[in-house]
Design a protein around this motif. Sequence first.
Motif, PDB file in Angstrom:
ATOM      1  N   ALA A   5      25.039 -37.642 -51.187  1.00  9.55           N
ATOM      2  CA  ALA A   5      24.733 -37.384 -52.574  1.00  9.55           C
ATOM      3  C   ALA A   5      23.048 -36.685 -52.378  1.00  9.55           C
ATOM      4  O   ALA A   5      22.752 -35.826 -52.912  1.00  9.55           O
ATOM      5  CB  ALA A   5      24.726 -38.530 -53.391  1.00  9.55           C
ATOM      6  N   LEU A   6      22.242 -37.687 -51.594  1.00 11.76           N
ATOM      7  CA  LEU A   6      20.995 -37.417 -51.622  1.00 11.76           C
ATOM      8  C   LEU A   6      20.563 -36.002 -50.808  1.00 11.76           C
ATOM      9  O   LEU A   6      19.686 -35.248 -51.351  1.00 11.76           O
ATOM     10  CB  LEU A   6      20.016 -38.530 -51.106  1.00 11.76           C
ATOM     11  N   ASN A  38      28.566 -46.495 -50.880  1.00 13.92           N
ATOM     12  CA  ASN A  38      27.962 -47.149 -49.933  1.00 13.92           C
ATOM     13  C   ASN A  38      26.665 -46.318 -49.193  1.00 13.92           C
ATOM     14  O   ASN A  38      26.402 -45.208 -49.765  1.00 13.92           O
ATOM     15  CB  ASN A  38      28.898 -47.343 -48.591  1.00 13.92           C
ATOM     16  N   LEU A  39      26.038 -46.609 -48.330  1.00 11.72           N
ATOM     17  CA  LEU A  39      24.818 -46.019 -47.622  1.00 11.72           C
ATOM     18  C   LEU A  39      25.336 -44.533 -47.282  1.00 11.72           C
ATOM     19  O   LEU A  39      24.256 -43.437 -47.540  1.00 11.72           O
ATOM     20  CB  LEU A  39      24.138 -46.735 -46.472  1.00 11.72           C
ATOM     21  N   ALA A  77      25.707 -42.574 -50.299  1.00 12.29           N
ATOM     22  CA  ALA A  77      24.442 -42.263 -51.035  1.00 12.29           C
ATOM     23  C   ALA A  77      23.656 -41.347 -50.498  1.00 12.29           C
ATOM     24  O   ALA A  77      23.082 -40.305 -50.744  1.00 12.29           O
ATOM     25  CB  ALA A  77      23.882 -43.227 -51.094  1.00 12.29           C
TER      26      ALA A  77
END
Lengths: 172, 123
Positions: free
Chosen positions: B110-111, B103-104, B107
């Motif tokens: 991870a970024l 999900n956002l 993400a």
Amino acid sequence: MNPSQPPQRQTPSTGNQAQPSPYQSTPHDPANPYPQQPQQQQQGFPMGPRTDGFAITSMVLGIIAVVSCYFGAIPGLIAVIFGHLSLGKIKKDPQTIGGKGMAIAGLVTGYIGIAVTIFCVVALALAVNSDDGPFSVFGEEFQESFEAEMKKQQEELEESARGSEELVPDQE
Amino acid sequence: MRAETSRPSVLIIAIPTLALISAVLLVQHYFPQISCPIRSQTGIDCPGCGGTRATQHLLKGDLKMALHFNAFITSGIIAIILFSIWSLLSKLLTGKYTALPINLKTACLALTMIIVFTVLRNL
């Protein structure tokens, strides 16, 4: 005279803002909740719009594009395509399809991946005309091994050419 | 939150990722000393730099050298493999795959990890 002008400008602008809102809320309202709600209950998500699969695909590929360096355009392009498709779907039907943030994340990371690859292509294009030779972009080690390989193949070609010349008199 | 799906979503991500890795390894096999254009032009290590060398060492079983070349990609590959095994096991035991926590939030995590990793390795 002057103080009376601003209220006259403001009133039509508020009228314009009020007009589109009934258009946005009217379509797809009665029909859509019924097919979506059973699926949401099965998957364990209690409320809210269903996340678009295209948005997830776009975001995952976008993150892969950022990490995959000089060939980031391959996953990046797919991420950008899926991101734009997903944003189009969400724009059409924002109440049942969610995941706008994920689609935007996929678009941004996808474009970064493409930009990195474009940088590499530009570097390669500039290196073609430079004194170092076109393959200096890939590092000194690669250029040395590339030139050595070219030399080797050239010698093999010359040897095979000599060999064929020697074969012809033998047959006669 | 542990969600379950009937779709093999792990494999949908794992198979293209492994295909991408094998494609890079194939290129690396024919051009062993190829270097990233960004690295040779700017001197900056991007987040994926050393990923091929890390994967090669991981395939040989040399975890220490793999982590040395690119800790992020090495741990990512290990995480994908472990999660695939776990998901397939849960399919065998409960009849449903374990859904990936995509999900956002994850993400963004991870970024952020990618950015922090890139900054730290270039210091």
